[in-house]
Write an enzyme that holds these catalytic residues in place. Structure first.
Site, mmCIF file in Angstrom:
data_model
loop_
_atom_site.group_PDB
_atom_site.id
_atom_site.type_symbol
_atom_site.label_atom_id
_atom_site.label_comp_id
_atom_site.label_asym_id
_atom_site.label_seq_id
_atom_site.Cartn_x
_atom_site.Cartn_y
_atom_site.Cartn_z
ATOM 1 N N SER A 65 0.830 -1.201 0.000
ATOM 2 C CA SER A 65 0.000 0.000 0.000
ATOM 3 C C SER A 65 0.871 1.260 0.000
ATOM 4 O O SER A 65 1.628 1.486 -0.941
ATOM 5 C CB SER A 65 -0.966 -0.051 1.190
ATOM 6 N N PHE A 127 -10.439 1.385 9.705
ATOM 7 C CA PHE A 127 -9.437 1.147 8.676
ATOM 8 C C PHE A 127 -9.073 -0.330 8.607
ATOM 9 O O PHE A 127 -8.948 -0.906 7.524
ATOM 10 C CB PHE A 127 -8.197 1.995 8.954
ATOM 11 N N ASP A 185 -10.257 -5.906 -3.139
ATOM 12 C CA ASP A 185 -9.688 -4.832 -2.332
ATOM 13 C C ASP A 185 -10.706 -3.694 -2.186
ATOM 14 O O ASP A 185 -11.217 -3.181 -3.178
ATOM 15 C CB ASP A 185 -8.422 -4.322 -3.017
ATOM 16 N N HIS A 213 -7.488 -6.127 0.704
ATOM 17 C CA HIS A 213 -6.329 -5.235 0.760
ATOM 18 C C HIS A 213 -5.231 -5.823 1.641
ATOM 19 O O HIS A 213 -4.043 -5.585 1.409
ATOM 20 C CB HIS A 213 -6.769 -3.864 1.290
#
Length: 235
Positions: A65, A127, A185, A213
């Site tokens: 990421s 998150f 994702d 992800h």
């Protein structure tokens, strides 16, 4: 002597998510997870200079990421001193623009940033859930990511993430490149894979089916095998 491979983590969750992958790759490489430096608001040059000074020049650069975006910029900065680049669930831009629409909408990111500023702990929990969305056991994976979180979940890091653009770096770096995207994702759309293929036709781009992800935790064996084959074919 096996090649050296540096892994850079993403925002917010620290190095822990990369530990299983580093362990799986240890039979093929000298692997080191490098914690991200302290962020200054949108100061990419400070961040890259710190990484460039800390990391060996002959190492393959890889990242998840945000870490993948930083690895791309550092690879382009080093040029021939970098033997290759690997990115995992990493877009050329994290936030969408007219020129790069295959990314998170800017309004969505702005709302997330505002929520983090108001309540960091609750937003980091959200998150972790977004990282895990699309996984076979999304709740379990989310709890694991949050329990192990040891990262620099800073507002400056979010601002840096929104500001980064690696398109020029990906085009200018002439070494081998492997970019892995997760089909499910929730943070980096899998459509970015095709955009990267168009941006840098010389790169190898792969889609990891049924992965979130957090594919670096979810599909460790599969990723390690793909990475090992790619690097060993080029060393």
């Amino acid at each position: 002597m096996p090649p050296s491979l540096i892994l850079l983590p993403g925002w917010g969750l620290g190095s822990a998510p990369l530990v299983p992958l580093a362990e799986a790759l240890a039979g093929h490489f000298q692997v080191h997870i490098e914690a991200l430096p302290a962020f200054e608001p949108a100061d990419i040059e400070h961040c890259l200079a710190a990484l460039d000074e800390a990391l060996p020049r002959s190492a393959w650069l890889a990242g998840w990421s945000l870490g993948g975006m930083l690895a791309a910029l550092l690879a382009a900065r080093r040029g021939a001193d970098c033997p290759g680049l690997l990115t995992l669930a990493s877009n050329a831009r994290f936030t969408a623009s007219e020129a790069w629409p295959t990314a998170m909408p800017a309004a969505t990111f702005a709302a997330f940033r505002e929520a983090y500023e108001l309540n960091p702990a609750a937003t980091l929990k959200r998150f972790a859930m977004l990282c895990s969305q699309g996984a076979a056991d999304a709740r379990g994976l989310s709890r694991r990511l949050l329990a192990q979180a040891d990262g620099a979940d800073s507002l400056a890091g979010l601002e840096l993430l929104a500001a980064l653009d690696t398109r020029q770096a990906l085009q200018s770096f002439v070494g081998p490149q492997l970019h892995l995207f997760a089909t499910d994702d929730a943070l980096v759309p899998v459509a970015a894979a095709a955009a990267i293929e168009r941006l840098q036709p010389a790169a190898e781009v792969r889609r990891v089916d049924g992965a979130s992800h957090a594919l670096v935790v979810e599909q460790v064996s599969e990723l390690a095998a793909v990475i090992a084959r790619f690097v060993e074919a080029r060393t």
